[in-house]
Design an enzyme around this catalytic site. Sequence first.
Site, short mmCIF file in Angstrom:
data_model
loop_
_atom_site.label_atom_id
_atom_site.label_comp_id
_atom_site.label_asym_id
_atom_site.label_seq_id
_atom_site.Cartn_x
_atom_site.Cartn_y
_atom_site.Cartn_z
N HIS A 2 -2.64 5.60 5.94
CA HIS A 2 -1.35 6.37 6.32
C HIS A 2 -1.04 7.37 5.86
O HIS A 2 -1.89 8.22 4.98
CB HIS A 2 -0.54 5.73 5.23
CG HIS A 2 0.00 4.29 5.41
ND1 HIS A 2 0.13 3.61 6.19
CD2 HIS A 2 -0.31 3.19 4.43
CE1 HIS A 2 -0.11 2.13 6.24
NE2 HIS A 2 -0.17 1.91 4.55
N CYS A 61 0.77 -1.38 -0.27
CA CYS A 61 -0.28 -0.40 -0.09
C CYS A 61 0.80 1.35 -0.14
O CYS A 61 1.00 1.99 -0.73
CB CYS A 61 -0.66 0.59 1.34
SG CYS A 61 -0.40 -0.32 2.71
P1 NAD Z 1 -5.10 -10.65 6.03
O1 NAD Z 1 -4.34 -11.69 7.29
O2 NAD Z 1 -6.56 -9.53 6.26
O3 NAD Z 1 -5.55 -11.56 5.12
C1 NAD Z 1 -5.11 -12.71 5.03
C2 NAD Z 1 -5.96 -14.18 4.86
O4 NAD Z 1 -5.89 -15.42 4.26
C3 NAD Z 1 -6.29 -14.88 5.77
O5 NAD Z 1 -8.10 -14.79 5.75
C4 NAD Z 1 -6.09 -16.24 6.35
O6 NAD Z 1 -6.78 -16.95 7.33
C5 NAD Z 1 -5.77 -16.70 5.13
N1 NAD Z 1 -5.04 -17.37 4.77
C6 NAD Z 1 -3.79 -17.48 5.22
N2 NAD Z 1 -2.88 -18.93 4.66
C7 NAD Z 1 -3.42 -19.42 3.81
C8 NAD Z 1 -3.34 -20.37 3.06
N3 NAD Z 1 -2.25 -21.04 2.93
N4 NAD Z 1 -4.61 -20.32 2.03
C9 NAD Z 1 -5.43 -19.72 1.48
N5 NAD Z 1 -5.59 -18.45 2.86
C10 NAD Z 1 -4.88 -18.08 3.75
O7 NAD Z 1 -3.81 -10.02 5.46
P2 NAD Z 1 -4.09 -8.92 4.67
O8 NAD Z 1 -3.78 -7.59 4.90
O9 NAD Z 1 -5.29 -8.83 4.05
O10 NAD Z 1 -2.80 -8.68 3.61
C11 NAD Z 1 -2.20 -10.08 2.67
C12 NAD Z 1 -1.37 -9.91 1.83
O11 NAD Z 1 -1.47 -8.43 1.48
C13 NAD Z 1 0.27 -9.31 2.35
O12 NAD Z 1 0.70 -9.75 1.49
C14 NAD Z 1 -0.12 -7.67 2.99
O13 NAD Z 1 1.54 -7.55 3.42
C15 NAD Z 1 -0.54 -7.35 1.90
N6 NAD Z 1 -0.57 -6.14 1.84
C16 NAD Z 1 -2.19 -5.59 2.90
C17 NAD Z 1 -2.54 -4.25 2.86
C18 NAD Z 1 -3.04 -4.08 4.19
O14 NAD Z 1 -3.02 -2.46 4.99
N7 NAD Z 1 -3.73 -4.65 5.37
C19 NAD Z 1 -2.16 -3.39 2.37
C20 NAD Z 1 -1.18 -3.64 1.15
C21 NAD Z 1 -1.21 -5.21 0.44
#
Ligand code: NAD
Length: 339
Positions: free
Chosen positions: A220, A140
């Site tokens: 942010h 992000c």
């Molecule tokens: P999150 O924890 O909210 O969601 C991840 C989901 O994946 C959870 O529901 C978890 O149960 C599931 N999961 C875990 N292992 C799994 C598997 N083997 N198979 C299927 N599902 C599985 O995380 P998020 O915040 O959505 O982040 C996801 C990605 O996006 C990360 O790489 C993060 O760095 C990136 N990201 C996050 C944000 C943010 O602000 N939250 C912003 C930009 C990018």
Amino acid sequence: MKVKVGVIGYGTIGKRIAWAIALQPDMELVGVVVRTPDWEAISAIKKSLRIYTLKEKIGAFEKRGVKVHGDVEELLKTVDVVIDATPGGVGVTNKKLYMNFGRKAIFQGGEKADVAEVSFNALVNYNEALGKNYVRVVSCNTTGLLRIIHAISQVSKIKRVRGFIARRGADLKEINRGPIEGFVLDPPRPPSHHALDVKTVIKDLDIVTYAIAAPTTLAHIHMLHFTLEKSVTSNQVLEVLANTPRILLVSGDMLTSTAELRELARDLGRPQGDIYENVVWSDSIWVNGEEVMLTYAVHQEAIVIPENIDAVRAVTRLKERAEESIKITDETLGIKKWL
Ligand code: NAD
């Protein structure tokens, strides 16, 4: 023919990507992989999405009476592209599976850059992702930085960028994360990883960022200082920002905080109050010849969603040009239309 897409990981980012894919005229959301039948699965059920899960979790879903269409492999059999939105580090493990099935995959910014052939931002390097098998949508903060850097580079070549980032400490649902009080130097020694991540896309840019984690969930804030190769005017900067996709200008006379901004997004009917754009305070733009400073907000839960959609169009060559893809994505998500 629509491109068939599966989303693996139905958390903060994955669920939003899935909802956005379902709105695209040239894509079909085949299903989502939900890991546990907990509160996060409820929206997938209520929105009638086809739910898949890990093989060993099928029993847990059935016990709760939730219909599962199959395991991850069943989903992989029927899609053209997968979008992996699992927590950082899980995607790289999943990649082996995607490779076995010969599926193109889009990863998120929590993965290391070498998970993919290209680290991606639609405005900056859409072309580099054309036809690729593995693409990583940067995080992000990096997405926010790249959009602004791209815009400013349209008025003058950039000599250097220095940035200060106040990161939200946690997302709304993250009950185990903080800080709950105080600002945390993150990291104490610059550069923060954001500058390094920008360089995975714009390799030769001179950029240093400092970051702190702040006790907020809303968004942010970035404060950037550019040194340019030539003198520019405030009007030139304002004009280029106004004309760049996914950048919105607001006035400090109207609102001065991320709190008011997110509330306004909710009031105006943005789903979950999501803001896909960089929101730049026009009053914060300070220009002194070759120097430019500005402040903007990045809604961490939403900003990468349009980039994921464009990444699908790039890897499948649904659209050969960034502008064509951005136009469709932005129209379907109502980007720059709500304020
Ligand atoms: P999150 O924890 O909210 O969601 C991840 C989901 O994946 C959870 O529901 C978890 O149960 C599931 N999961 C875990 N292992 C799994 C598997 N083997 N198979 C299927 N599902 C599985 O995380 P998020 O915040 O959505 O982040 C996801 C990605 O996006 C990360 O790489 C993060 O760095 C990136 N990201 C996050 C944000 C943010 O602000 N939250 C912003 C930009 C990018």
